[in-house]
Design a protein around this motif. Sequence first.
Motif, PDB file in Angstrom:
ATOM      1  N   CYS A 199       0.842  -1.199   0.000  1.00  0.00           N
ATOM      2  CA  CYS A 199       0.000   0.000   0.000  1.00  0.00           C
ATOM      3  C   CYS A 199       0.875   1.247   0.000  1.00  0.00           C
ATOM      4  N   ALA A 200       0.302   2.328  -0.469  1.00  0.00           N
ATOM      5  CA  ALA A 200       0.994   3.617  -0.481  1.00  0.00           C
ATOM      6  C   ALA A 200      -0.044   4.712  -0.297  1.00  0.00           C
ATOM      7  N   PHE A 201       0.292   5.718   0.489  1.00  0.00           N
ATOM      8  CA  PHE A 201      -0.626   6.818   0.763  1.00  0.00           C
ATOM      9  C   PHE A 201       0.052   8.153   0.475  1.00  0.00           C
ATOM     10  N   LYS A 202      -0.663   9.020  -0.207  1.00  0.00           N
ATOM     11  CA  LYS A 202      -0.240  10.402  -0.346  1.00  0.00           C
ATOM     12  C   LYS A 202      -0.370  11.052   1.026  1.00  0.00           C
ATOM     13  N   CYS A 203       0.624  11.799   1.457  1.00  0.00           N
ATOM     14  CA  CYS A 203       0.575  12.340   2.810  1.00  0.00           C
ATOM     15  C   CYS A 203       1.058  13.783   2.846  1.00  0.00           C
ATOM     16  N   LEU A 204       0.773  14.416   3.966  1.00  0.00           N
ATOM     17  CA  LEU A 204       1.215  15.781   4.208  1.00  0.00           C
ATOM     18  C   LEU A 204       1.846  15.833   5.589  1.00  0.00           C
ATOM     19  N   VAL A 205       2.986  16.491   5.680  1.00  0.00           N
ATOM     20  CA  VAL A 205       3.691  16.644   6.947  1.00  0.00           C
ATOM     21  C   VAL A 205       3.856  18.134   7.214  1.00  0.00           C
ATOM     22  N   SER A 206       3.540  18.569   8.428  1.00  0.00           N
ATOM     23  CA  SER A 206       3.598  19.998   8.740  1.00  0.00           C
ATOM     24  C   SER A 206       4.387  20.251  10.022  1.00  0.00           C
ATOM     25  N   LEU A 207       4.795  21.479  10.185  1.00  0.00           N
ATOM     26  CA  LEU A 207       5.541  21.880  11.379  1.00  0.00           C
ATOM     27  C   LEU A 207       4.609  22.198  12.539  1.00  0.00           C
ATOM     28  N   THR A 208       3.355  22.487  12.240  1.00  0.00           N
ATOM     29  CA  THR A 208       2.373  22.834  13.266  1.00  0.00           C
ATOM     30  C   THR A 208       1.112  22.003  13.050  1.00  0.00           C
ATOM     31  N   PRO A 209       0.300  21.786  14.085  1.00  0.00           N
ATOM     32  CA  PRO A 209      -0.933  21.005  13.928  1.00  0.00           C
ATOM     33  C   PRO A 209      -1.886  21.664  12.944  1.00  0.00           C
ATOM     34  N   GLN A 210      -2.560  20.848  12.138  1.00  0.00           N
ATOM     35  CA  GLN A 210      -3.551  21.317  11.186  1.00  0.00           C
ATOM     36  C   GLN A 210      -4.944  21.057  11.755  1.00  0.00           C
ATOM     37  N   THR A 211      -5.845  22.024  11.630  1.00  0.00           N
ATOM     38  CA  THR A 211      -7.181  21.878  12.214  1.00  0.00           C
ATOM     39  C   THR A 211      -8.296  21.914  11.172  1.00  0.00           C
TER      40      THR A 211
END
Length: 242
Positions: A199-211
């Motif tokens: 499996c593979a997932f497109k992902c997003l990584v951030s420096l701060t929490p996303q709401t």
Amino acid sequence: MENINQYTGKKIRNYRKMKKMTIQQMADSIHKSRATVSKYETGDISLDLETLYEISKVLDVGIEQLIDYHQEEEAVEDEPEDYIGISPFFKADRLYFYFYDGRYDRLKESIIHVHKNSIHEDGSYEAALCIHSSTQTGRSSDIYYTGNVLYSDILIRFSFVNQYNKLEQDLLYIFNPLELRDYTEGLLCGISSTDLKPCAFKCLVSLTPQTDYEELKSRLLLTTKEIKCWQKQNMLMVDNNS
């Protein structure tokens, strides 16, 4: 800047909307009045631990996903010389990681911890990952991974192993943006422990929490254009243009 009550309330509201649950339905589930739940979501009332636990169970999320608030530190005018020109993702010891799992129609989030005081001979650092997961029966749990992270000019590679199932290993590749911005895209891949398939997932990584979870979900969903391109080339790609 919003305080911890407002932050937690916003997270509760977003998760409630994702489950297509009304305020009244949540109020009935935790045996509170509609007005009280509304004030929880606006941050007007502080949540006690017992109520927070009940809400997390109703929403099928971990408590830590509702209270992962941290106060932003003031920017330092003079950075150490070693950090000049280096991506802010290299300096971060905590990253917020998001991907959408279409099997359960669930946006998943986790926190990645990088231990900068534990460097290996190959230049990598120790890292840890916790993913909140739900099964098809609705049972939820937190899955913990340990591993390492290796930095380069273009990519950052995380390699994780499930603490409870050493055969499950996951690779997370994210772009290493040199410009100052809060987020970057990447790809999570491995063998799913749920159905034992690649499996593979497109992902997003951030420096701060996303709401804003609705906006996050729209960014993580695969578009028709992307799928057609992958079918033509017979390969999965994630670009860094957004």
